[in-house]
Design a protein around this motif. Structure first.
Motif, PDB file in Angstrom:
ATOM      1  N   GLY A   1      59.945  56.682  90.677  1.00 49.71           N
ATOM      2  CA  GLY A   1      58.895  56.962  91.643  1.00 49.71           C
ATOM      3  C   GLY A   1      59.344  57.796  92.815  1.00 49.71           C
ATOM      4  N   LYS A   2      60.479  58.450  92.670  1.00 49.26           N
ATOM      5  CA  LYS A   2      60.985  59.296  93.748  1.00 49.26           C
ATOM      6  C   LYS A   2      61.849  60.409  93.156  1.00 49.26           C
ATOM      7  CE  LYS A   2      65.090  56.419  94.526  1.00 49.26           C
ATOM      8  NZ  LYS A   2      65.854  55.603  95.500  1.00 49.26           N
ATOM      9  N   THR A   3      62.081  61.437  93.950  1.00 50.22           N
ATOM     10  CA  THR A   3      62.952  62.532  93.540  1.00 50.22           C
ATOM     11  C   THR A   3      64.381  62.194  93.930  1.00 50.22           C
ATOM     12  OG1 THR A   3      61.169  64.137  93.847  1.00 50.22           O
ATOM     13  CG2 THR A   3      63.419  64.989  93.749  1.00 50.22           C
ATOM     14  N   ASN A   4      65.208  61.982  92.928  1.00 49.98           N
ATOM     15  CA  ASN A   4      66.594  61.626  93.187  1.00 49.98           C
ATOM     16  C   ASN A   4      67.411  62.860  93.589  1.00 49.98           C
ATOM     17  OD1 ASN A   4      66.574  58.708  92.339  1.00 49.98           O
ATOM     18  ND2 ASN A   4      65.805  59.642  90.458  1.00 49.98           N
ATOM     19  N   PRO A   5      68.498  62.682  94.325  1.00 44.37           N
ATOM     20  CA  PRO A   5      69.332  63.814  94.754  1.00 44.37           C
ATOM     21  C   PRO A   5      69.844  64.625  93.563  1.00 44.37           C
ATOM     22  CG  PRO A   5      69.946  61.807  95.913  1.00 44.37           C
ATOM     23  CD  PRO A   5      69.000  61.392  94.831  1.00 44.37           C
ATOM     24  N   LYS A   6      69.813  65.958  93.727  1.00 36.42           N
ATOM     25  CA  LYS A   6      70.242  66.855  92.654  1.00 36.42           C
ATOM     26  C   LYS A   6      70.940  68.074  93.240  1.00 36.42           C
ATOM     27  CE  LYS A   6      66.153  65.757  89.871  1.00 36.42           C
ATOM     28  NZ  LYS A   6      65.602  64.874  90.916  1.00 36.42           N
ATOM     29  N   PRO A   7      71.831  68.695  92.471  1.00 37.16           N
ATOM     30  CA  PRO A   7      72.413  69.966  92.903  1.00 37.16           C
ATOM     31  C   PRO A   7      71.319  71.029  93.026  1.00 37.16           C
ATOM     32  CG  PRO A   7      73.634  69.032  91.057  1.00 37.16           C
ATOM     33  CD  PRO A   7      72.379  68.225  91.197  1.00 37.16           C
ATOM     34  N   SER A   8      71.518  71.996  93.879  1.00 37.69           N
ATOM     35  CA  SER A   8      70.505  73.021  94.124  1.00 37.69           C
ATOM     36  C   SER A   8      70.151  73.814  92.876  1.00 37.69           C
ATOM     37  CB  SER A   8      70.967  73.971  95.233  1.00 37.69           C
ATOM     38  OG  SER A   8      72.201  74.578  94.883  1.00 37.69           O
ATOM     39  N   ASP A   9      71.145  74.076  92.014  1.00 34.06           N
ATOM     40  CA  ASP A   9      70.861  74.844  90.794  1.00 34.06           C
ATOM     41  C   ASP A   9      69.974  74.052  89.838  1.00 34.06           C
ATOM     42  OD1 ASP A   9      72.909  73.034  90.317  1.00 34.06           O
ATOM     43  OD2 ASP A   9      73.925  74.323  88.862  1.00 34.06           O
ATOM     44  N   LEU A  10      70.155  72.720  89.799  1.00 35.69           N
ATOM     45  CA  LEU A  10      69.302  71.890  88.951  1.00 35.69           C
ATOM     46  C   LEU A  10      67.886  71.836  89.514  1.00 35.69           C
ATOM     47  CD1 LEU A  10      68.824  70.039  86.572  1.00 35.69           C
ATOM     48  CD2 LEU A  10      69.795  68.139  87.896  1.00 35.69           C
ATOM     49  N   LYS A  11      67.753  71.757  90.827  1.00 35.26           N
ATOM     50  CA  LYS A  11      66.426  71.774  91.456  1.00 35.26           C
ATOM     51  C   LYS A  11      65.676  73.053  91.083  1.00 35.26           C
ATOM     52  CE  LYS A  11      67.561  69.041  95.587  1.00 35.26           C
ATOM     53  NZ  LYS A  11      67.672  69.088  97.066  1.00 35.26           N
ATOM     54  N   LYS A  12      66.372  74.171  91.119  1.00 38.48           N
ATOM     55  CA  LYS A  12      65.767  75.451  90.768  1.00 38.48           C
ATOM     56  C   LYS A  12      65.358  75.474  89.302  1.00 38.48           C
ATOM     57  CE  LYS A  12      66.653  80.443  90.763  1.00 38.48           C
ATOM     58  NZ  LYS A  12      67.647  81.511  91.067  1.00 38.48           N
ATOM     59  N   SER A  13      66.235  74.962  88.441  1.00 34.48           N
ATOM     60  CA  SER A  13      65.944  74.927  87.002  1.00 34.48           C
ATOM     61  C   SER A  13      64.737  74.047  86.701  1.00 34.48           C
ATOM     62  CB  SER A  13      67.166  74.410  86.234  1.00 34.48           C
ATOM     63  OG  SER A  13      68.245  75.302  86.338  1.00 34.48           O
ATOM     64  N   ILE A  14      64.625  72.918  87.402  1.00 35.70           N
ATOM     65  CA  ILE A  14      63.492  72.011  87.199  1.00 35.70           C
ATOM     66  C   ILE A  14      62.191  72.681  87.619  1.00 35.70           C
ATOM     67  CG2 ILE A  14      62.419  69.892  88.057  1.00 35.70           C
ATOM     68  CD1 ILE A  14      65.185  68.614  88.036  1.00 35.70           C
ATOM     69  N   LYS A  15      62.224  73.395  88.720  1.00 39.67           N
ATOM     70  CA  LYS A  15      61.032  74.105  89.197  1.00 39.67           C
ATOM     71  C   LYS A  15      60.575  75.135  88.164  1.00 39.67           C
ATOM     72  CE  LYS A  15      59.273  76.710  93.172  1.00 39.67           C
ATOM     73  NZ  LYS A  15      59.612  77.271  94.515  1.00 39.67           N
ATOM     74  N   GLU A  16      61.501  75.881  87.594  1.00 38.80           N
ATOM     75  CA  GLU A  16      61.177  76.890  86.577  1.00 38.80           C
ATOM     76  C   GLU A  16      60.695  76.219  85.295  1.00 38.80           C
ATOM     77  OE1 GLU A  16      64.834  79.005  86.234  1.00 38.80           O
ATOM     78  OE2 GLU A  16      64.529  80.170  88.075  1.00 38.80           O
ATOM     79  N   PHE A  17      61.300  75.093  84.956  1.00 44.94           N
ATOM     80  CA  PHE A  17      60.923  74.343  83.757  1.00 44.94           C
ATOM     81  C   PHE A  17      59.482  73.863  83.854  1.00 44.94           C
ATOM     82  CE2 PHE A  17      60.525  70.246  81.571  1.00 44.94           C
ATOM     83  CZ  PHE A  17      60.987  70.551  80.302  1.00 44.94           C
ATOM     84  N   LYS A  18      59.111  73.280  84.982  1.00 40.45           N
ATOM     85  CA  LYS A  18      57.747  72.790  85.173  1.00 40.45           C
ATOM     86  C   LYS A  18      56.730  73.925  85.093  1.00 40.45           C
ATOM     87  CE  LYS A  18      58.561  68.665  88.002  1.00 40.45           C
ATOM     88  NZ  LYS A  18      58.338  68.042  89.327  1.00 40.45           N
ATOM     89  N   LYS A  19      57.117  75.083  85.588  1.00 44.18           N
ATOM     90  CA  LYS A  19      56.226  76.242  85.544  1.00 44.18           C
ATOM     91  C   LYS A  19      56.068  76.749  84.118  1.00 44.18           C
ATOM     92  CE  LYS A  19      55.523  80.804  87.644  1.00 44.18           C
ATOM     93  NZ  LYS A  19      56.086  81.812  88.598  1.00 44.18           N
ATOM     94  N   SER A  20      57.156  76.735  83.360  1.00 38.68           N
ATOM     95  CA  SER A  20      57.128  77.241  81.975  1.00 38.68           C
ATOM     96  C   SER A  20      56.474  76.256  81.012  1.00 38.68           C
ATOM     97  CB  SER A  20      58.555  77.530  81.509  1.00 38.68           C
ATOM     98  OG  SER A  20      59.161  78.523  82.289  1.00 38.68           O
ATOM     99  N   PHE A  21      56.674  74.938  81.257  1.00 36.49           N
ATOM    100  CA  PHE A  21      56.203  73.920  80.314  1.00 36.49           C
ATOM    101  C   PHE A  21      55.388  72.831  81.024  1.00 36.49           C
ATOM    102  CE2 PHE A  21      60.449  75.293  78.604  1.00 36.49           C
ATOM    103  CZ  PHE A  21      59.952  76.054  77.551  1.00 36.49           C
ATOM    104  N   PRO A  22      54.241  73.183  81.593  1.00 41.14           N
ATOM    105  CA  PRO A  22      53.460  72.191  82.350  1.00 41.14           C
ATOM    106  C   PRO A  22      52.937  71.040  81.507  1.00 41.14           C
ATOM    107  CG  PRO A  22      52.186  74.202  82.019  1.00 41.14           C
ATOM    108  CD  PRO A  22      53.592  74.508  81.590  1.00 41.14           C
ATOM    109  N   THR A  23      52.683  71.288  80.215  1.00 37.89           N
ATOM    110  CA  THR A  23      52.085  70.238  79.388  1.00 37.89           C
ATOM    111  C   THR A  23      53.093  69.203  78.899  1.00 37.89           C
ATOM    112  OG1 THR A  23      52.293  71.626  77.408  1.00 37.89           O
ATOM    113  CG2 THR A  23      50.211  71.740  78.624  1.00 37.89           C
TER     114      THR A  23
END
Length: 217
Positions: free
Chosen positions: A150-172
């Motif tokens: 239920g929360k965003t756990n701490p992550k390296p900046s490169d992983l945060k960026k990758s997750i953002k791109e992933f959500k944009k590419s694969f929203p479903t």
């Protein structure tokens, strides 16, 4: 010489309806299944009787077969008592338009009551040598953990960026990951059950057995 031809017709009827398979009782595979005591016993007997070349994977509760390397479909035979896979298969059948679940051909078919057969698309397995596959796996695991906690756990900046791109590419994919997080206590998510259709990640069998069976197949 005994024939070890593995016709797809044996594994699923052409009508693709939920129906006990008939008309193949004299086939060696039918007899192997009939006399087996478990999926493990069935798979061992299949290898022993000359069907090893058709087996592309097996585990505690299931075996997967492919007729030929050129085939675009596989056949999965699983133990009917595997409530974990049955729960996920129920979700898959209700969410056929989601690109992140396997494409099932037809419907589950009971086989000798103790097993169930599904015919599905052939997917590319996860590759340990692929940086893309490794990144996708890391992202999926991270997102499931976040949703569960239920929360965003701490992550390296490169992983945060990758997750953002992933959500944009694969929203479903998010409804699938939400299901995994909801069933976190029975989650069995590893590289073998995250597969790919081209670049699209597909979740194939993410739950372990153990919860009550409330499904109809």
């Amino acid at each position: 010489m005994k024939s070890t031809a593995l016709r797809r017709g044996f594994f699923i009827n052409t009508g693709m309806k939920i129906n006990e398979i008939t008309g193949y009782r004299s086939h060696p595979v039918y007899q192997i299944a009939k006399h087996s005591t478990s999926i493990g016993d069935f798979m061992q007997a299949m290898r022993r009787e000359g069907y090893k070349k058709y087996i592309i994977g097996d585990g505690l509760y299931a075996g997967v077969f492919m007729r030929s390397p050129e085939d675009n479909q596989v056949i999965k035979i699983f133990d009917t008592t595997d409530t974990g896979y049955k729960r996920y298969l129920d979700f898959v059948l209700k969410n056929k338009t989601n690109i992140h679940v396997p494409v099932i051909k037809g419907y589950p078919v009971p086989f000798l009551k103790k097993y169930t057969i599904v015919r599905m698309e052939k997917l590319r397995p996860y590759s340990n040598s692929s940086e893309y596959d490794q990144n996708i796996f890391t992202i999926i695991i991270s997102l499931v953990r976040d949703i569960h906690s239920g929360k965003t756990n701490p992550k390296p900046s490169d992983l945060k960026k990758s997750i953002k791109e992933f959500k944009k590419s694969f929203p479903t994919i998010m409804p699938v990951l939400e299901l995994l997080a909801k069933n976190y206590d029975s989650l069995d998510l590893h590289s073998k059950n995250i597969m790919f259709r081209g670049k699209i990640p597909v979740i194939t069998d993410p739950f372990s057995d153990g919860l009550p069976d409330s499904l109809s197949f």
